[in-house]
Design an enzyme around this catalytic site. Structure first.
Site, PDB file in Angstrom:
ATOM      1  N   ILE A 250      44.890   8.282  44.756  1.00 36.15           N
ATOM      2  CA  ILE A 250      45.503   6.973  44.459  1.00 36.15           C
ATOM      3  C   ILE A 250      44.594   6.107  43.579  1.00 36.15           C
ATOM      4  CG2 ILE A 250      44.654   5.664  46.466  1.00 36.15           C
ATOM      5  CD1 ILE A 250      47.591   4.636  46.779  1.00 36.15           C
TER       6      ILE A 250
ATOM      7  N   GLY B 256      37.542   7.910  53.874  1.00 35.20           N
ATOM      8  CA  GLY B 256      38.912   8.164  53.435  1.00 35.20           C
ATOM      9  C   GLY B 256      39.285   7.446  52.152  1.00 35.20           C
ATOM     10  N   VAL B 257      40.515   6.980  52.112  1.00 31.90           N
ATOM     11  CA  VAL B 257      41.009   6.330  50.895  1.00 31.90           C
ATOM     12  C   VAL B 257      40.270   5.011  50.660  1.00 31.90           C
ATOM     13  CG1 VAL B 257      42.997   5.146  51.969  1.00 31.90           C
ATOM     14  CG2 VAL B 257      43.122   5.885  49.597  1.00 31.90           C
ATOM     15  N   ASP B 258      39.870   4.345  51.715  1.00 27.05           N
ATOM     16  CA  ASP B 258      39.117   3.088  51.625  1.00 27.05           C
ATOM     17  C   ASP B 258      37.801   3.313  50.867  1.00 27.05           C
ATOM     18  OD1 ASP B 258      38.365   0.474  52.095  1.00 27.05           O
ATOM     19  OD2 ASP B 258      37.997   0.732  54.239  1.00 27.05           O
TER      20      ASP B 258
ATOM     21  N   SER C 174      47.184   5.019  58.028  1.00 28.21           N
ATOM     22  CA  SER C 174      46.906   5.411  59.426  1.00 28.21           C
ATOM     23  C   SER C 174      46.983   6.914  59.702  1.00 28.21           C
ATOM     24  CB  SER C 174      47.829   4.701  60.436  1.00 28.21           C
ATOM     25  OG  SER C 174      47.397   3.382  60.697  1.00 28.21           O
ATOM     26  N   THR C 175      47.331   7.735  58.691  1.00 23.85           N
ATOM     27  CA  THR C 175      47.533   9.164  58.996  1.00 23.85           C
ATOM     28  C   THR C 175      46.268  10.000  58.858  1.00 23.85           C
ATOM     29  OG1 THR C 175      48.175   9.770  56.732  1.00 23.85           O
ATOM     30  CG2 THR C 175      49.937   9.050  58.223  1.00 23.85           C
ATOM     31  N   GLY C 176      45.138   9.364  58.507  1.00 31.24           N
ATOM     32  CA  GLY C 176      43.874  10.092  58.401  1.00 31.24           C
ATOM     33  C   GLY C 176      43.048   9.879  59.655  1.00 31.24           C
TER      34      GLY C 176
ATOM     35  N   TYR D 157      42.740   7.403  61.512  1.00 30.14           N
ATOM     36  CA  TYR D 157      43.413   6.654  62.582  1.00 30.14           C
ATOM     37  C   TYR D 157      44.440   7.483  63.361  1.00 30.14           C
ATOM     38  CZ  TYR D 157      41.212   2.149  61.442  1.00 30.14           C
ATOM     39  OH  TYR D 157      40.316   1.121  61.261  1.00 30.14           O
TER      40      TYR D 157
HETATM   41  N1  AR6 Z   1      44.214   9.008  47.528  1.00 23.62           N
HETATM   42  C1  AR6 Z   1      45.351   9.040  48.271  1.00 23.62           C
HETATM   43  N2  AR6 Z   1      45.355   9.301  49.585  1.00 23.62           N
HETATM   44  C2  AR6 Z   1      44.166   9.520  50.189  1.00 23.62           C
HETATM   45  C3  AR6 Z   1      42.938   9.505  49.489  1.00 23.62           C
HETATM   46  C4  AR6 Z   1      42.987   9.225  48.091  1.00 23.62           C
HETATM   47  N3  AR6 Z   1      41.879   9.170  47.353  1.00 23.62           N
HETATM   48  N4  AR6 Z   1      41.936   9.773  50.383  1.00 23.62           N
HETATM   49  C5  AR6 Z   1      42.522   9.954  51.587  1.00 23.62           C
HETATM   50  N5  AR6 Z   1      43.862   9.827  51.468  1.00 23.62           N
HETATM   51  P1  AR6 Z   1      42.426   7.393  55.896  1.00 23.62           P
HETATM   52  P2  AR6 Z   1      43.500   5.627  58.015  1.00 23.62           P
HETATM   53  C6  AR6 Z   1      44.900   9.909  52.507  1.00 23.62           C
HETATM   54  O1  AR6 Z   1      41.594   8.130  56.862  1.00 23.62           O
HETATM   55  O2  AR6 Z   1      43.980   6.797  58.783  1.00 23.62           O
HETATM   56  C7  AR6 Z   1      38.660   4.353  56.720  1.00 23.62           C
HETATM   57  O3  AR6 Z   1      37.353   4.666  57.101  1.00 23.62           O
HETATM   58  C8  AR6 Z   1      44.582  10.734  53.735  1.00 23.62           C
HETATM   59  O4  AR6 Z   1      44.902  12.100  53.487  1.00 23.62           O
HETATM   60  O5  AR6 Z   1      41.853   7.045  54.561  1.00 23.62           O
HETATM   61  O6  AR6 Z   1      44.430   4.458  57.807  1.00 23.62           O
HETATM   62  C9  AR6 Z   1      38.960   2.870  56.853  1.00 23.62           C
HETATM   63  O7  AR6 Z   1      37.843   2.066  56.557  1.00 23.62           O
HETATM   64  C10 AR6 Z   1      45.519  10.121  54.749  1.00 23.62           C
HETATM   65  O8  AR6 Z   1      46.806  10.721  54.656  1.00 23.62           O
HETATM   66  O9  AR6 Z   1      42.966   5.986  56.527  1.00 23.62           O
HETATM   67  C11 AR6 Z   1      39.390   2.731  58.286  1.00 23.62           C
HETATM   68  O10 AR6 Z   1      38.265   2.611  59.137  1.00 23.62           O
HETATM   69  C12 AR6 Z   1      45.652   8.669  54.303  1.00 23.62           C
HETATM   70  O11 AR6 Z   1      45.078   8.600  53.004  1.00 23.62           O
HETATM   71  C13 AR6 Z   1      40.081   4.046  58.560  1.00 23.62           C
HETATM   72  O12 AR6 Z   1      39.544   4.990  57.630  1.00 23.62           O
HETATM   73  C14 AR6 Z   1      44.970   7.676  55.217  1.00 23.62           C
HETATM   74  O13 AR6 Z   1      43.756   8.240  55.692  1.00 23.62           O
HETATM   75  C15 AR6 Z   1      41.566   3.938  58.308  1.00 23.62           C
HETATM   76  O14 AR6 Z   1      42.178   5.125  58.719  1.00 23.62           O
END
Ligand code: AR6
Length: 172
Positions: free
Chosen positions: A14, A35-37, A120-122, A124
């Site tokens: 993204i 993750g994405v953050d 939330s699908t990573g 969390y």
């Molecule tokens: N582009 C698109 N999607 C992505 C990317 C990317 N570069 N990287 C991961 N995803 P997560 P959460 C997807 O764990 O579950 C962080 O540490 C990934 O496959 O990023 O909401 C925050 O600071 C998944 O489907 O976020 C919070 O502490 C989705 O993004 C915590 O993680 C969300 O995964 C939030 O957890």
């Protein structure tokens, strides 16, 4: 156009996506994470963290707007999804609130092309099929009432995620 004509699926990272705003799956501190953050903060550069510090956090289910700095997208909408704790702690309502609050904030700022990760699908742990069903329901509901929003893209980071969105969009 019907709501479904304005919903798109894309695959990949993204942070490469040139929407008016990309959505970040943040935590309540807004100070970055994995993750994405983590990917968004790395790609946007340190100015993003500085702006997030000034905001001072965000409760679960709410959304906050910042600039995108070095990202192709000029804005980032940060939202905090719920941690999945089995489903009886209001997780579904909180995830729906994330989508609603992001879309309302985008609309207020006339941001017409928005890209979401699967919030939330990573880390969390929210079950993917439930999360994508909620995302599709809330986005469709919003698009049915808001003609200004031109395009909402679900950016899928894996084949499993795109398959889940496809099923949700097909109403399965
Ligand atoms: N582009 C698109 N999607 C992505 C990317 C990317 N570069 N990287 C991961 N995803 P997560 P959460 C997807 O764990 O579950 C962080 O540490 C990934 O496959 O990023 O909401 C925050 O600071 C998944 O489907 O976020 C919070 O502490 C989705 O993004 C915590 O993680 C969300 O995964 C939030 O957890």
């Amino acid at each position: 156009m019907t709501p479904s004509d304005r919903i798109r699926l894309a695959t990949g990272d993204i942070t490469r996506f040139a929407a008016d705003a990309i959505v970040n799956a943040a935590n309540t501190s807004l100070l970055g994470g994995g993750g994405v953050d983590g990917a968004i903060h790395r790609a946007a550069g340190p100015e993003l963290l500085a702006e997030c510090r000034r905001i001072g956090g965000c409760p679960t289910g709410e959304a906050r707007l910042t600039k995108g700095y070095r990202l192709p997208a000029p804005y980032v909408i940060h939202t905090v999804g719920p941690v999945w704790r089995g489903g009886d702690r209001g997780e579904e309502g909180l995830l729906a609130a994330c989508y609603r609050n992001v879309l309302a904030l985008a609309s207020r700022h006339v941001l017409r092309r928005i890209a979401f990760p699967a919030i939330s699908t990573g880390v969390y742990g929210f079950p993917l099929a439930r999360a994508t069903a909620i995302a599709v329901t809330e986005v469709r509901r919003f698009l049915a009432t808001d003609d200004g929003m031109a395009e909402v893209t679900f950016v899928c980071f894996s084949d499993a995620i795109s398959a889940a969105y496809r099923r949700a969009l097909a109403g399965e």
